[in-house]
Design a protein around this motif. Structure first.
Motif, PDB file in Angstrom:
ATOM      1  N   SER A  24     -23.121  74.434  -6.691  1.00  0.00           N
ATOM      2  CA  SER A  24     -23.282  74.052  -8.370  1.00  0.00           C
ATOM      3  C   SER A  24     -22.501  74.496  -8.912  1.00  0.00           C
ATOM      4  O   SER A  24     -23.283  74.240 -10.510  1.00  0.00           O
ATOM      5  CB  SER A  24     -24.375  75.297  -8.283  1.00  0.00           C
ATOM      6  OG  SER A  24     -24.103  76.173  -7.952  1.00  0.00           O
ATOM      7  N   ARG A  28     -23.267  68.060 -12.218  1.00  0.00           N
ATOM      8  CA  ARG A  28     -23.999  67.371 -10.938  1.00  0.00           C
ATOM      9  C   ARG A  28     -24.038  67.701  -9.704  1.00  0.00           C
ATOM     10  O   ARG A  28     -23.187  67.071  -9.081  1.00  0.00           O
ATOM     11  CB  ARG A  28     -24.078  65.384 -11.407  1.00  0.00           C
ATOM     12  CG  ARG A  28     -24.669  65.597 -12.971  1.00  0.00           C
ATOM     13  CD  ARG A  28     -25.103  64.066 -12.780  1.00  0.00           C
ATOM     14  NE  ARG A  28     -23.853  63.118 -12.051  1.00  0.00           N
ATOM     15  CZ  ARG A  28     -24.239  61.661 -11.519  1.00  0.00           C
ATOM     16  NH1 ARG A  28     -25.305  61.653 -11.854  1.00  0.00           N
ATOM     17  NH2 ARG A  28     -23.156  60.895 -10.476  1.00  0.00           N
ATOM     18  N   CYS A  29     -25.415  68.456  -8.916  1.00  0.00           N
ATOM     19  CA  CYS A  29     -25.173  68.375  -7.713  1.00  0.00           C
ATOM     20  C   CYS A  29     -26.442  67.439  -7.000  1.00  0.00           C
ATOM     21  O   CYS A  29     -27.439  68.941  -7.566  1.00  0.00           O
ATOM     22  CB  CYS A  29     -25.413  70.121  -8.185  1.00  0.00           C
ATOM     23  SG  CYS A  29     -25.374  71.702  -6.227  1.00  0.00           S
ATOM     24  N   LEU A  64     -35.087  75.093  -5.209  1.00  0.00           N
ATOM     25  CA  LEU A  64     -34.756  74.263  -5.855  1.00  0.00           C
ATOM     26  C   LEU A  64     -34.892  73.706  -6.956  1.00  0.00           C
ATOM     27  O   LEU A  64     -34.668  73.093  -8.129  1.00  0.00           O
ATOM     28  CB  LEU A  64     -33.920  73.426  -4.394  1.00  0.00           C
ATOM     29  CG  LEU A  64     -32.490  73.592  -3.503  1.00  0.00           C
ATOM     30  CD1 LEU A  64     -32.396  72.234  -3.110  1.00  0.00           C
ATOM     31  CD2 LEU A  64     -30.942  74.298  -3.851  1.00  0.00           C
ATOM     32  N   ARG A  65     -36.812  73.578  -6.817  1.00  0.00           N
ATOM     33  CA  ARG A  65     -37.258  72.766  -7.965  1.00  0.00           C
ATOM     34  C   ARG A  65     -37.086  73.849  -8.926  1.00  0.00           C
ATOM     35  O   ARG A  65     -37.809  73.240 -10.075  1.00  0.00           O
ATOM     36  CB  ARG A  65     -38.422  72.353  -7.175  1.00  0.00           C
ATOM     37  CG  ARG A  65     -38.578  70.845  -6.363  1.00  0.00           C
ATOM     38  CD  ARG A  65     -39.686  70.537  -6.411  1.00  0.00           C
ATOM     39  NE  ARG A  65     -39.211  69.187  -5.560  1.00  0.00           N
ATOM     40  CZ  ARG A  65     -39.863  68.519  -5.914  1.00  0.00           C
ATOM     41  NH1 ARG A  65     -39.629  67.560  -6.928  1.00  0.00           N
ATOM     42  NH2 ARG A  65     -38.869  66.861  -5.111  1.00  0.00           N
ATOM     43  N   GLY A  69     -33.404  71.318  -9.935  1.00  0.00           N
ATOM     44  CA  GLY A  69     -33.449  70.823  -8.910  1.00  0.00           C
ATOM     45  C   GLY A  69     -34.731  69.683  -7.735  1.00  0.00           C
ATOM     46  O   GLY A  69     -35.611  69.959  -7.823  1.00  0.00           O
ATOM     47  N   ARG A  70     -33.853  70.161  -6.448  1.00  0.00           N
ATOM     48  CA  ARG A  70     -34.743  69.448  -5.573  1.00  0.00           C
ATOM     49  C   ARG A  70     -33.830  69.181  -4.530  1.00  0.00           C
ATOM     50  O   ARG A  70     -32.711  68.949  -4.677  1.00  0.00           O
ATOM     51  CB  ARG A  70     -35.723  67.686  -5.784  1.00  0.00           C
ATOM     52  CG  ARG A  70     -34.518  67.067  -6.690  1.00  0.00           C
ATOM     53  CD  ARG A  70     -35.187  65.192  -6.043  1.00  0.00           C
ATOM     54  NE  ARG A  70     -36.030  65.464  -4.945  1.00  0.00           N
ATOM     55  CZ  ARG A  70     -35.758  64.235  -3.848  1.00  0.00           C
ATOM     56  NH1 ARG A  70     -34.973  63.024  -4.571  1.00  0.00           N
ATOM     57  NH2 ARG A  70     -35.780  63.538  -2.989  1.00  0.00           N
ATOM     58  N   ARG A 166     -29.577  77.285 -12.876  1.00  0.00           N
ATOM     59  CA  ARG A 166     -30.076  76.113 -13.547  1.00  0.00           C
ATOM     60  C   ARG A 166     -29.159  74.966 -12.076  1.00  0.00           C
ATOM     61  O   ARG A 166     -28.098  75.023 -11.972  1.00  0.00           O
ATOM     62  CB  ARG A 166     -30.087  75.818 -14.101  1.00  0.00           C
ATOM     63  CG  ARG A 166     -30.703  76.824 -15.302  1.00  0.00           C
ATOM     64  CD  ARG A 166     -32.041  76.423 -14.833  1.00  0.00           C
ATOM     65  NE  ARG A 166     -32.352  74.943 -15.444  1.00  0.00           N
ATOM     66  CZ  ARG A 166     -33.650  74.412 -14.792  1.00  0.00           C
ATOM     67  NH1 ARG A 166     -35.263  75.597 -14.992  1.00  0.00           N
ATOM     68  NH2 ARG A 166     -34.210  73.573 -15.826  1.00  0.00           N
ATOM     69  N   LEU A 167     -29.955  73.865 -11.869  1.00  0.00           N
ATOM     70  CA  LEU A 167     -28.721  72.720 -10.955  1.00  0.00           C
ATOM     71  C   LEU A 167     -29.463  71.353 -11.768  1.00  0.00           C
ATOM     72  O   LEU A 167     -30.489  71.110 -12.671  1.00  0.00           O
ATOM     73  CB  LEU A 167     -29.828  72.887  -9.719  1.00  0.00           C
ATOM     74  CG  LEU A 167     -29.311  73.381  -8.974  1.00  0.00           C
ATOM     75  CD1 LEU A 167     -30.232  73.675  -7.255  1.00  0.00           C
ATOM     76  CD2 LEU A 167     -27.313  73.581  -8.778  1.00  0.00           C
ATOM     77  N   THR A 168     -28.156  70.023 -11.988  1.00  0.00           N
ATOM     78  CA  THR A 168     -28.708  68.930 -12.690  1.00  0.00           C
ATOM     79  C   THR A 168     -28.834  68.518 -11.503  1.00  0.00           C
ATOM     80  O   THR A 168     -27.514  68.539 -10.461  1.00  0.00           O
ATOM     81  CB  THR A 168     -27.541  68.781 -13.180  1.00  0.00           C
ATOM     82  OG1 THR A 168     -27.662  69.901 -14.339  1.00  0.00           O
ATOM     83  CG2 THR A 168     -27.723  67.610 -14.025  1.00  0.00           C
ATOM     84  N   VAL A 169     -29.281  67.468 -10.695  1.00  0.00           N
ATOM     85  CA  VAL A 169     -29.568  66.438  -9.747  1.00  0.00           C
ATOM     86  C   VAL A 169     -29.351  65.308 -10.453  1.00  0.00           C
ATOM     87  O   VAL A 169     -30.724  64.856 -10.990  1.00  0.00           O
ATOM     88  CB  VAL A 169     -30.723  66.976  -8.931  1.00  0.00           C
ATOM     89  CG1 VAL A 169     -30.437  66.209  -7.390  1.00  0.00           C
ATOM     90  CG2 VAL A 169     -30.429  68.323  -8.498  1.00  0.00           C
TER      91      VAL A 169
END
Length: 449
Positions: A24, A28-29, A64-65, A69-70, A166-169
């Motif tokens: 992460s 981007r992950c 994750l959402r 993310g997801r 936070r995640l950017t997918v």
């Protein structure tokens, strides 16, 4: 721009996950899980694990959402699917948890050939990696638990890692499927990190303190029930150990049980053939009896404590640890049937079935494994008197004996003939004294009566 893959295997959680924590940090992950055709088509995958896995993946996706993310789920060969994602999204790094199985090591070697840097993190399965401890006198593994445990206790454990905020997918397909693999047990426990963390928190605060005193009491069912969550990695064994601590006798006893998991993993990692062959042969010439095997599987041996254990397994896809010892000893040493038959039946039903712990525990009970008393027998009547004296455990799983008084519930053949004949319950499949003589003769032992 750094793009990473967090490749989930048996670490289906966002809390204290070294793989996700490291991945992460990239710009981007891509949280990726591959439904491995080689595993789900194998004899090791059963309906209960399919249901628990579906719950766990769904819950992981939701977590994750919540962080922007997801979960991306693909199906096929894991290396092929990772390679596809690497090409399609210019992935620069891959993160995965270490594992010592031959299959996992081959997967790791293949991942190293891809056009992205591979980062292998601490195992999510064990508190102490299987091949990291060796005896000071030489050898590649510990064959006896106590010296292993003394060394295991001295190993420094890492701190608990926070979940990503936070995640950017990137946009890509692959939703969580519902994995169907037959009909699961009717009272199977729910999977997923949300459930697992609630159970873990409750266990730390209210359960573990009394563990040393009550963990063998069958009817009280006072164990953590966390083994399925440890198997699927929906809770972290490191976080569990850190939270339990060692301040109470119960916590110390529970910690010792978690160390047994690591002990069995290091045995099987060093001797992978022990999954199917005797670790220490006793030159057994096992009996062959489909009748006796079926009676054991179906919970119709005529020994209520054994039958209750087997009915619990069928109903819940889980079995109390003391009941596992009783049922396994009855198969191997009372019926004198091959431990591999019992191990496979457990594989077929247990939701928490881990190859190392299942096979090595069966071998321990059979006397072909690491037990330093290979000829001990868990007499079902003595075990019942000690761990289910009032018959509450038996009555919970054998409704046909629900009205039998406590004096006779473990020996219903001693009831008056009219009452005995009214029960839909079989007579004992074997006489215990005759079975003990047979086992002693088979192992070349002297029997003292």
């Amino acid at each position: 721009m750094r793009t990473s893959i967090a490749l989930f295997t048996r670490d289906l959680r966002v809390h204290d996950n070294p793989v996700l924590h490291a991945a992460s940090a990239a710009d981007r992950c891509i949280p990726l899980f591959v439904v491995d055709d080689a595993i789900i088509s194998s004899a090791f995958f059963n309906a209960n694990r399919a249901s628990f896995l579906t719950d766990s993946l769904t819950d992981l996706d939701a977590a994750l959402r919540d962080r922007g993310g997801r979960l991306v789920v693909r199906r096929g060969n894991p290396v092929d699917e990772v390679a596809r994602v690497v090409r399609e999204h210019d992935v620069t790094e891959i993160h995965v948890a270490a594992d010592v199985s031959r299959y996992a090591r081959r997967r790791e070697e293949a991942l190293r050939e891809l056009a992205a840097d591979l980062h292998v993190h601490d195992s999510s399965i064990n508190a102490v990696p299987p091949l990291s401890l060796t005896p000071s006198g030489g050898g590649d593994h510990f064959a006896v638990f106590t010296p292993y445990f003394r060394k295991w206790e001295t190993v420094h454990r890492r701190g608990v890692l926070p979940p990503p905020r936070r995640l950017t997918v990137p946009e890509l397909g692959g939703d969580v499927p519902e994995l169907r693999h037959g009909t699961p047990s009717p009272d199977l426990a729910e999977g997923g990190e949300t459930v697992g963390r609630k159970m873990m928190t409750s266990w730390m605060h209210t359960g573990v303190a009394d563990y040393a005193d009550v963990h063998d009491a069958l009817a009280d069912d006072a164990t953590s029930h966390l083994s399925p969550h440890l198997h699927f990695g929906t809770v972290s064994v490191t976080e569990l150990l850190n939270g339990v601590g060692t301040a109470t006798e119960g916590a110390q006893a529970y910690t010792r049980q978690l160390a047994w998991r690591d002990f069995h993993h290091q045995v099987l990692a060093a001797r992978p053939q022990s999954a199917t062959r005797d670790y220490r042969t006793r030159h057994d010439r096992w009996r062959h009896s489909e009748h006796d095997l079926a009676a054991w599987r179906d919970g119709r041996t005529g020994y209520p404590i054994v039958d209750a254990a087997m009915r619990q397994l069928a109903r819940e896809g889980w079995m109390h640890n003391r009941a596992r010892l009783i049922a396994a000893s009855f198969l191997c040493k009372t019926l004198y049937l091959d431990w591999r038959l019992g191990a496979q039946h457990f594989i077929d039903l247990l939701v928490d079935c881990d190859l190392a712990n299942n096979q090595m525990n069966w071998q321990w009970v059979a006397g072909t494994g690491t037990d330093t008393r290979p000829n001990r027998v868990h007499n079902p009547l003595a075990q019942a008197a000690r761990y289910d004296a009032d018959g509450r455990y038996v009555k919970r799983y054998l409704p046909e004996l629900a009205q039998v008084d406590a004096r006779h519930v473990h020996e219903p053949w001693k009831l008056p003939e009219a009452e005995r004949d009214a029960l839909d319950y079989p007579p004992p499949v074997v006489d215990l004294a005759e079975a003990a003589d047979r086992f002693a003769a088979a192992r070349g032992l002297r029997r003292h009566r």
